[in-house]
Motif scaffolding. Structure first.
Motif, PDB file in Angstrom:
ATOM      1  N   ARG A 133       0.798  -1.357   0.027  1.00 25.50           N
ATOM      2  CA  ARG A 133       0.209  -0.196   0.062  1.00 25.50           C
ATOM      3  C   ARG A 133       1.077   1.159   0.067  1.00 25.50           C
ATOM      4  NH1 ARG A 133      -4.989   1.341   0.555  1.00 25.50           N
ATOM      5  NH2 ARG A 133      -5.845  -0.516   1.527  1.00 25.50           N
ATOM      6  N   PRO A 134       0.797   1.986  -1.199  1.00 23.45           N
ATOM      7  CA  PRO A 134       1.498   3.186  -1.339  1.00 23.45           C
ATOM      8  C   PRO A 134       1.018   4.548  -0.314  1.00 23.45           C
ATOM      9  CG  PRO A 134       0.025   3.049  -3.227  1.00 23.45           C
ATOM     10  CD  PRO A 134       0.060   1.741  -2.357  1.00 23.45           C
ATOM     11  N   THR A 135       1.814   5.441  -0.113  1.00 24.57           N
ATOM     12  CA  THR A 135       1.483   6.753   0.241  1.00 24.57           C
ATOM     13  C   THR A 135       0.877   7.570  -0.838  1.00 24.57           C
ATOM     14  OG1 THR A 135       3.378   6.591   1.894  1.00 24.57           O
ATOM     15  CG2 THR A 135       2.450   8.719   1.525  1.00 24.57           C
ATOM     16  N   TRP A 136      -0.548   8.056  -0.590  1.00 18.82           N
ATOM     17  CA  TRP A 136      -1.046   8.745  -1.313  1.00 18.82           C
ATOM     18  C   TRP A 136      -1.724  10.097  -0.737  1.00 18.82           C
ATOM     19  CZ3 TRP A 136      -4.028   5.689  -5.668  1.00 18.82           C
ATOM     20  CH2 TRP A 136      -4.105   6.531  -6.734  1.00 18.82           C
ATOM     21  N   GLN A 137      -1.469  11.100  -1.026  1.00 16.97           N
ATOM     22  CA  GLN A 137      -1.710  12.414  -0.659  1.00 16.97           C
ATOM     23  C   GLN A 137      -3.181  12.524  -0.388  1.00 16.97           C
ATOM     24  OE1 GLN A 137      -0.432  15.926  -3.051  1.00 16.97           O
ATOM     25  NE2 GLN A 137      -1.246  17.244  -1.607  1.00 16.97           N
ATOM     26  N   ARG A 138      -3.415  12.969   0.744  1.00 11.55           N
ATOM     27  CA  ARG A 138      -4.926  13.182   1.352  1.00 11.55           C
ATOM     28  C   ARG A 138      -5.448  14.529   1.542  1.00 11.55           C
ATOM     29  NH1 ARG A 138      -7.114   8.338   2.816  1.00 11.55           N
ATOM     30  NH2 ARG A 138      -5.617   6.681   2.939  1.00 11.55           N
ATOM     31  N   SER A 139      -6.702  14.843   1.026  1.00 11.59           N
ATOM     32  CA  SER A 139      -7.264  16.129   1.421  1.00 11.59           C
ATOM     33  C   SER A 139      -7.311  16.565   2.974  1.00 11.59           C
ATOM     34  CB  SER A 139      -8.623  16.299   0.777  1.00 11.59           C
ATOM     35  OG  SER A 139      -9.370  15.542   1.628  1.00 11.59           O
ATOM     36  N   PRO A 140      -7.350  17.886   3.339  1.00 19.52           N
ATOM     37  CA  PRO A 140      -7.592  17.845   4.803  1.00 19.52           C
ATOM     38  C   PRO A 140      -8.733  16.970   5.349  1.00 19.52           C
ATOM     39  CG  PRO A 140      -7.647  19.747   3.448  1.00 19.52           C
ATOM     40  CD  PRO A 140      -7.416  18.938   2.565  1.00 19.52           C
ATOM     41  N   GLN A 141      -9.657  16.574   4.615  1.00 21.80           N
ATOM     42  CA  GLN A 141     -10.642  15.924   5.186  1.00 21.80           C
ATOM     43  C   GLN A 141     -10.152  14.249   5.126  1.00 21.80           C
ATOM     44  OE1 GLN A 141     -11.201  17.793   2.343  1.00 21.80           O
ATOM     45  NE2 GLN A 141     -12.125  19.801   3.802  1.00 21.80           N
ATOM     46  N   GLY A 142      -9.069  13.969   4.823  1.00 20.57           N
ATOM     47  CA  GLY A 142      -8.482  12.570   4.989  1.00 20.57           C
ATOM     48  C   GLY A 142      -8.889  11.896   3.722  1.00 20.57           C
ATOM     49  N   GLU A 143      -9.407  12.591   2.685  1.00 15.78           N
ATOM     50  CA  GLU A 143      -9.613  11.658   1.393  1.00 15.78           C
ATOM     51  C   GLU A 143      -8.540  11.594   0.324  1.00 15.78           C
ATOM     52  OE1 GLU A 143     -12.954  14.288   0.037  1.00 15.78           O
ATOM     53  OE2 GLU A 143     -14.253  13.167   1.289  1.00 15.78           O
ATOM     54  N   ILE A 144      -8.423  10.428  -0.068  1.00 15.46           N
ATOM     55  CA  ILE A 144      -7.220  10.608  -1.259  1.00 15.46           C
ATOM     56  C   ILE A 144      -7.547  11.396  -2.503  1.00 15.46           C
ATOM     57  CG2 ILE A 144      -6.285   8.664  -2.972  1.00 15.46           C
ATOM     58  CD1 ILE A 144      -6.462   6.740  -0.751  1.00 15.46           C
ATOM     59  N   ALA A 145      -6.644  12.027  -2.767  1.00 15.85           N
ATOM     60  CA  ALA A 145      -6.978  12.870  -3.995  1.00 15.85           C
ATOM     61  C   ALA A 145      -7.165  12.358  -5.169  1.00 15.85           C
ATOM     62  CB  ALA A 145      -5.472  13.996  -3.981  1.00 15.85           C
ATOM     63  N   GLY A 146      -6.503  11.064  -5.473  1.00  8.67           N
ATOM     64  CA  GLY A 146      -6.865  10.514  -6.831  1.00  8.67           C
ATOM     65  C   GLY A 146      -6.164  10.856  -8.169  1.00  8.67           C
ATOM     66  N   GLY A 147      -5.893  12.090  -8.482  1.00  8.48           N
ATOM     67  CA  GLY A 147      -5.518  12.339  -9.617  1.00  8.48           C
ATOM     68  C   GLY A 147      -3.930  12.865  -9.548  1.00  8.48           C
ATOM     69  N   PHE A 148      -3.457  12.992  -8.323  1.00  5.11           N
ATOM     70  CA  PHE A 148      -1.976  13.108  -8.011  1.00  5.11           C
ATOM     71  C   PHE A 148      -1.744  12.768  -6.660  1.00  5.11           C
ATOM     72  CE2 PHE A 148      -4.894  16.738  -6.716  1.00  5.11           C
ATOM     73  CZ  PHE A 148      -4.128  17.005  -5.651  1.00  5.11           C
ATOM     74  N   GLY A 149      -0.498  13.050  -6.321  1.00  8.61           N
ATOM     75  CA  GLY A 149       0.217  12.543  -4.714  1.00  8.61           C
ATOM     76  C   GLY A 149       0.577  11.318  -4.791  1.00  8.61           C
ATOM     77  N   LEU A 150       0.500  10.153  -5.627  1.00  7.73           N
ATOM     78  CA  LEU A 150       1.136   8.859  -5.557  1.00  7.73           C
ATOM     79  C   LEU A 150       2.360   8.760  -5.329  1.00  7.73           C
ATOM     80  CD1 LEU A 150       0.045   5.615  -5.132  1.00  7.73           C
ATOM     81  CD2 LEU A 150       0.061   5.904  -7.797  1.00  7.73           C
ATOM     82  N   GLU A 151       2.837   8.112  -4.302  1.00  6.75           N
ATOM     83  CA  GLU A 151       4.423   7.979  -4.170  1.00  6.75           C
ATOM     84  C   GLU A 151       4.661   6.414  -4.254  1.00  6.75           C
ATOM     85  OE1 GLU A 151       5.841   9.914  -0.352  1.00  6.75           O
ATOM     86  OE2 GLU A 151       4.620  11.611  -0.806  1.00  6.75           O
ATOM     87  N   LEU A 152       5.492   6.139  -5.233  1.00  8.51           N
ATOM     88  CA  LEU A 152       5.925   4.760  -5.619  1.00  8.51           C
ATOM     89  C   LEU A 152       7.320   4.874  -5.972  1.00  8.51           C
ATOM     90  CD1 LEU A 152       3.103   3.920  -8.137  1.00  8.51           C
ATOM     91  CD2 LEU A 152       3.217   3.027  -5.689  1.00  8.51           C
ATOM     92  N   THR A 153       7.919   3.560  -5.641  1.00  9.66           N
ATOM     93  CA  THR A 153       9.338   3.586  -6.066  1.00  9.66           C
ATOM     94  C   THR A 153       9.626   3.539  -7.528  1.00  9.66           C
ATOM     95  OG1 THR A 153       9.165   1.114  -5.865  1.00  9.66           O
ATOM     96  CG2 THR A 153       9.757   2.194  -3.803  1.00  9.66           C
ATOM     97  N   PRO A 154      10.765   3.845  -8.080  1.00  9.70           N
ATOM     98  CA  PRO A 154      10.750   3.216  -9.552  1.00  9.70           C
ATOM     99  C   PRO A 154      10.500   2.117  -9.949  1.00  9.70           C
ATOM    100  CG  PRO A 154      12.747   4.748  -8.860  1.00  9.70           C
ATOM    101  CD  PRO A 154      11.726   4.258  -7.486  1.00  9.70           C
TER     102      PRO A 154
END
Length: 141
Positions: free
Chosen positions: A5-26
């Motif tokens: 399970r990767p890190t994914w940027q969340r909104s201030p309400q704790g929801e996953i942004a979806g369109g950006f902010g996904l952190e993955l290794t190469p």
């Protein structure tokens, strides 16, 4: 795909942004490219339907100035030197290129600088050098 399970940027309400902010290794980014390179199959299992892969990686709209290319579904469509390819474009010039005719997946992930470079900086290198250096799957001519 064996991606924890990767890190994914969340909104201030704790929801996953979806369109950006996904952190993955190469390596994990390359797995996504390999999945599409193999028409949605992974270890003999069809993970993504073939018709979706074909639609996602083909023209759906003109795109915009972000990718400077036509757009499919989350993939930019390009034909450097007439070689069909498609790519994902991440924040500040991070790329995942898939070039089926070359059986090639190219990943460019980089750190962030205080003054970010132009978004497309790695693209000319990928399209003019890397893709042309790879041997086609089928002999030319």
């Amino acid at each position: 795909l064996g991606i924890a399970r990767p890190t994914w940027q969340r909104s201030p309400q704790g929801e996953i942004a979806g369109g950006f902010g996904l952190e993955l290794t190469p390596r994990n980014v390359a797995k996504l490219g390999f999945l599409y390179l193999n028409d949605g199959r992974w270890d003999g299992n069809q993970i993504v339907p073939l018709d979706y892969v074909e639609q996602a990686t083909s023209y759906q709209s003109e795109g915009d100035s972000t990718g400077y290319a036509e757009y499919g579904y989350q993939w930019w469509i390009s034909q450097p030197d007439g070689i069909p390819s498609y790519f994902g474009l991440g924040f500040i010039g991070q790329y995942l290129y898939v070039i089926p005719d070359r059986d090639l997946v190219v990943v460019v992930l980089k750190g962030f600088e205080e003054t970010p470079p132009v978004i497309g900086a790695p693209r000319p290198m990928i399209e003019s050098v890397v893709i042309n250096a790879a041997t086609p799957k089928s002999p030319v001519g």
